[in-house]
Write an enzyme that holds these catalytic residues in place. Structure first.
Site, PDB file in Angstrom:
ATOM      1  N   ASP A  91       6.213  48.785  -3.549  1.00 56.11           N
ATOM      2  CA  ASP A  91       4.897  48.199  -3.287  1.00 56.11           C
ATOM      3  C   ASP A  91       3.979  48.352  -4.493  1.00 56.11           C
ATOM      4  O   ASP A  91       3.340  47.393  -4.934  1.00 56.11           O
ATOM      5  CB  ASP A  91       4.286  48.889  -2.063  1.00 56.11           C
ATOM      6  CG  ASP A  91       2.920  48.343  -1.718  1.00 56.11           C
ATOM      7  OD1 ASP A  91       2.842  47.197  -1.259  1.00 56.11           O
ATOM      8  OD2 ASP A  91       1.916  49.059  -1.915  1.00 56.11           O
ATOM      9  N   HIS A  96       5.734  45.174   4.939  1.00 62.20           N
ATOM     10  CA  HIS A  96       5.170  43.845   4.717  1.00 62.20           C
ATOM     11  C   HIS A  96       5.815  43.267   3.469  1.00 62.20           C
ATOM     12  O   HIS A  96       6.482  43.982   2.716  1.00 62.20           O
ATOM     13  CB  HIS A  96       3.652  43.935   4.530  1.00 62.20           C
ATOM     14  CG  HIS A  96       3.275  44.909   3.456  1.00 62.20           C
ATOM     15  ND1 HIS A  96       3.495  44.651   2.118  1.00 62.20           N
ATOM     16  CD2 HIS A  96       2.761  46.161   3.515  1.00 62.20           C
ATOM     17  CE1 HIS A  96       3.119  45.698   1.411  1.00 62.20           C
ATOM     18  NE2 HIS A  96       2.673  46.635   2.230  1.00 62.20           N
ATOM     19  N   SER A 130      -0.592  48.458   4.683  1.00 63.79           N
ATOM     20  CA  SER A 130       0.386  49.482   5.054  1.00 63.79           C
ATOM     21  C   SER A 130      -0.088  50.388   6.183  1.00 63.79           C
ATOM     22  O   SER A 130       0.714  51.130   6.740  1.00 63.79           O
ATOM     23  CB  SER A 130       0.742  50.348   3.837  1.00 63.79           C
ATOM     24  OG  SER A 130       1.429  49.567   2.890  1.00 63.79           O
ATOM     25  N   HIS A 187      -0.281  41.602  -0.873  1.00 55.32           N
ATOM     26  CA  HIS A 187       0.866  41.544   0.029  1.00 55.32           C
ATOM     27  C   HIS A 187       1.119  40.100   0.426  1.00 55.32           C
ATOM     28  O   HIS A 187       0.260  39.242   0.231  1.00 55.32           O
ATOM     29  CB  HIS A 187       0.583  42.357   1.299  1.00 55.32           C
ATOM     30  CG  HIS A 187       0.372  43.810   1.021  1.00 55.32           C
ATOM     31  ND1 HIS A 187      -0.140  44.671   1.935  1.00 55.32           N
ATOM     32  CD2 HIS A 187       0.631  44.549  -0.090  1.00 55.32           C
ATOM     33  CE1 HIS A 187      -0.200  45.893   1.420  1.00 55.32           C
ATOM     34  NE2 HIS A 187       0.257  45.835   0.188  1.00 55.32           N
ATOM     35  N   GLU A 206      10.161  57.146   3.193  1.00 52.46           N
ATOM     36  CA  GLU A 206       9.482  56.006   2.589  1.00 52.46           C
ATOM     37  C   GLU A 206       9.795  55.886   1.100  1.00 52.46           C
ATOM     38  O   GLU A 206       9.625  56.835   0.344  1.00 52.46           O
ATOM     39  CB  GLU A 206       7.955  56.139   2.732  1.00 52.46           C
ATOM     40  CG  GLU A 206       7.244  54.901   2.185  1.00 52.46           C
ATOM     41  CD  GLU A 206       5.767  55.089   1.870  1.00 52.46           C
ATOM     42  OE1 GLU A 206       5.338  56.223   1.662  1.00 52.46           O
ATOM     43  OE2 GLU A 206       5.060  54.068   1.839  1.00 52.46           O
ATOM     44  N   HIS A 208      -0.938  59.251   2.324  1.00 57.15           N
ATOM     45  CA  HIS A 208      -0.956  57.811   2.077  1.00 57.15           C
ATOM     46  C   HIS A 208      -0.674  57.065   3.393  1.00 57.15           C
ATOM     47  O   HIS A 208      -0.107  57.628   4.333  1.00 57.15           O
ATOM     48  CB  HIS A 208       0.109  57.504   1.016  1.00 57.15           C
ATOM     49  CG  HIS A 208       0.156  56.090   0.595  1.00 57.15           C
ATOM     50  ND1 HIS A 208       1.184  55.251   0.964  1.00 57.15           N
ATOM     51  CD2 HIS A 208      -0.676  55.348  -0.155  1.00 57.15           C
ATOM     52  CE1 HIS A 208       0.962  54.062   0.445  1.00 57.15           C
ATOM     53  NE2 HIS A 208      -0.157  54.092  -0.236  1.00 57.15           N
ATOM     54  N   ASP A 242       8.430  50.261   1.240  1.00 57.04           N
ATOM     55  CA  ASP A 242       7.073  49.703   1.243  1.00 57.04           C
ATOM     56  C   ASP A 242       7.049  48.435   0.383  1.00 57.04           C
ATOM     57  O   ASP A 242       7.366  48.477  -0.800  1.00 57.04           O
ATOM     58  CB  ASP A 242       6.085  50.747   0.715  1.00 57.04           C
ATOM     59  CG  ASP A 242       4.655  50.439   1.118  1.00 57.04           C
ATOM     60  OD1 ASP A 242       4.249  49.253   1.067  1.00 57.04           O
ATOM     61  OD2 ASP A 242       3.921  51.374   1.479  1.00 57.04           O
ATOM     62  N   HIS A 271       2.343  45.320  -6.836  1.00 60.16           N
ATOM     63  CA  HIS A 271       0.890  45.147  -7.001  1.00 60.16           C
ATOM     64  C   HIS A 271       0.518  45.007  -8.475  1.00 60.16           C
ATOM     65  O   HIS A 271      -0.490  44.416  -8.819  1.00 60.16           O
ATOM     66  CB  HIS A 271       0.134  46.337  -6.407  1.00 60.16           C
ATOM     67  CG  HIS A 271      -0.024  46.274  -4.926  1.00 60.16           C
ATOM     68  ND1 HIS A 271      -0.672  45.246  -4.284  1.00 60.16           N
ATOM     69  CD2 HIS A 271       0.384  47.121  -3.946  1.00 60.16           C
ATOM     70  CE1 HIS A 271      -0.672  45.474  -2.972  1.00 60.16           C
ATOM     71  NE2 HIS A 271      -0.033  46.596  -2.741  1.00 60.16           N
ATOM     72  N   SER A 283       1.396  54.851   4.799  1.00 60.49           N
ATOM     73  CA  SER A 283       2.649  54.775   5.560  1.00 60.49           C
ATOM     74  C   SER A 283       3.020  56.107   6.211  1.00 60.49           C
ATOM     75  O   SER A 283       3.184  56.169   7.439  1.00 60.49           O
ATOM     76  CB  SER A 283       3.812  54.280   4.692  1.00 60.49           C
ATOM     77  OG  SER A 283       3.453  53.131   3.987  1.00 60.49           O
TER      78      SER A 283
HETATM   79 ZN   LIG Z   1       0.560  47.545  -0.929  1.00 62.79          ZN
END
Ligand SMILES: [Zn+2]
Ligand SMILES: *[C@@H]1O[C@H](CO)[C@@H](O)[C@H](O)[C@H]1NC(C)=O
Ligand SMILES: *[C@@H]1O[C@H](CO)[C@@H](O)[C@H](O)[C@H]1NC(C)=O
Length: 467
Positions: free
Chosen positions: A280, A321, A132, A396, A275, A195, A82, A284, A197
């Site tokens: 990710d 992404h 996502s 992202h 995953e 979540h 992710d 962030h 994904s």
């Molecule tokens: Zn994210």
């Protein structure tokens, strides 16, 4: 199909204690800017042309050995990093090498040795830069849809409960295609099972945030019209049985191993979705080091999978992404990837090799001057890298992401293509789903009229805010 569908969910819940202890043991301490990595001390051979000619020759020889594999893919394992942008790959491989006291840039992640590499375009229907949920719908169900919607087609706008109640908008993922074929399907994740994904494998929702009934009612809807994602996991096809397990402190590689061992019991094969969700989260927060650590953990899980499976297993590694972490010039060779650039800004203040264009790491100027972040404790795992534009959470990025493939029909994954092509390419190799199938499929005699269908969900609870 008239067969009884038994959907068995095993949930391994990882109880988190403090962030970082588990995934980032002491090893961070050795990655100090004090380390001297003079390229002359390590890579003297690089200064000879022979080194590069031999390197090129070995590269060609490796390519020639990557023969096409036109077998049917009995198993498909998709590894989703992710937020694992292309700069994240470069920075993670450099960190990997530097932790082995090398200059670092020349290092390879394990999955970077896969024979086929392509680029996937990640935009969703209504956003240039995706999230996502819409990307999960693309790389699992093969259809591009709207930002923050999952498992429903482009007719459903974000938050439009009524539109999503129309079953004709509902999509099936490659996990469902595998189950329909009598194979097994499983999920391994370091985030919540509900979540965005992982939910792409089983959920249909007009909003990724509708994870529990409270979220649906809070949005002004009822769960009988728009069932929450957790409810869908437990009650909606493919799913009607639930069995909970507990495990503490597993690594992603260990979870992957457990999942492969369980799924391998089905002779027809399986689809497994793994995953690595925390790259990710760390981006962030502008926590560059943690994002790279997570990417290295993810790499170990892929190495474990390749160790365990045979040449009838297709492994696809990709990201959903990008992020907005940049690798700034012009740091010297072997310079600490987590450290300062060798250059000063136009304002004579140093800057870091890694920084972000936005996020919580933006520092206000002091007396009109940019803050010198190289004076801060930047080796701390939760040190926020510098960011330009202040945002509560870093965003992202809209750049393409890499797709690496190994095993049957790996060559299908070269090129630059829509992210939504990925599940159809995997399904082509595996002879499942509604799209095109490989020639090998027509001669395949894998079908059992009755089979036990089940799925395994291995989840690790993530204990802070999620994206
Ligand atoms: Zn994210
Ligand atoms: C890297 O070098 C340091 C300092 O010389 C040493 O303590 C450490 O064991 C080395 N690490 C590896 C992986 O070789
Ligand atoms: C969903 O509901 C839970 C439980 O009430 C809450 O903790 C969470 O913040 C909600 N999520 C969103 C995105 O509102």
């Amino acid at each position: 199909m008239g067969t009884v569908r038994l959907f068995l969910l095993l949930v391994l819940v990882m109880v988190a204690t403090t962030r970082g202890d588990r995934y980032h043991p002491e090893k961070n301490a050795q990655n100090s800017q004090q380390l001297q990595r003079n390229p002359d001390a390590f890579n003297t051979a690089e200064r000879t042309p022979e080194f590069w000619k031999n390197s090129a020759k070995a590269g060609i020889e490796t390519r020639l050995k990557d023969i096409r594999n036109d077998k049917l893919a009995r198993n498909v394992i998709m590894f989703l990093g992710d937020g694992m942008s292309i700069p994240t790959l470069m920075a993670a491989r450099t960190l990997k090498g530097q932790r082995q006291n090398r200059t670092g840039e020349e290092t390879e992640l394990f999955f970077e040795t896969f024979p086929s590499v392509g680029l996937s375009k990640t935009y969703c229907l209504d956003k240039q830069i995706p999230d996502s949920a819409c990307t999960a719908t693309a790389y699992l169900a093969g259809i591009k849809n709207n930002y923050e919607t999952v498992g429903v087609d482009g007719r459903v706008q974000r938050g439009d409960c009524l539109a999503s109640a129309d079953k004709s908008t509902h999509l099936d993922s490659i996990a469902a295609w595998a189950l329909d074929d009598g194979r097994d399907a499983g999920i391994v994740t370091t985030t919540r099972v509900t979540h965005a994904s992982p939910s792409g494998t089983y959920a249909r929702s007009a909003h990724r945030d509708w994870e529990s009934d409270a979220n649906v009612t809070q949005a002004g809807f009822t769960t009988d019209v728009c069932p929450d994602i957790a409810m869908q996991l437990i009650t909606t096809s493919p799913g009607n049985k639930f069995k909970a397990d507990k495990a503490t402190d597993p690594t992603l590689a260990e979870l992957t191993e457990v999942a492969i061992n369980s799924l391998s019991r089905n002779e027809k094969g399986y689809f497994l979705f793994v995953e690595g969700g925390r790259t990710d989260h760390a981006h962030h927060d502008n926590w560059a080091q943690m994002a790279l650590d997570e990417t290295l953990e993810f790499d170990l899980a892929i190495e474990k999978a390749v160790e365990m499976v045979g040449d009838d297993t297709l492994i696809v590694v990709t990201a959903d992404h990008a992020h907005v972490m940049a690798i700034n010039g012009y740091t010297k060779r072997g310079g600490d990837i987590l450290g300062p650039s060798d250059d000063l800004g136009g304002d004579n203040v140093p800057y870091m090799t890694l920084s972000y264009t936005n996020g919580p790491g933006a520092r206000p100027h002091v007396d009109g001057n940019r803050v010198d972040v190289t004076k801060e404790d930047f080796m701390d795992l939760e040190w926020r890298s510098h960011a330009d534009v202040f945002l509560e959470w870093e965003t992202h990025g809209g750049d393409d992401v890499a797709v690496m493939a190994w095993g049957p029909h790996h060559h299908l994954f070269t090129g630059v293509y829509e992210q939504s092509h990925i599940p159809f390419r995997m399904a082509y190799a595996a002879c499942i789903g509604p799209g095109l199938h490989a020639d090998a499929c027509s001669s395949a005699s894998l079908l059992h009229p009755l089979s036990l269908l089940y799925a395994i969900v291995l989840a690790a609870l993530y204990h802070t805010a999620q994206w």
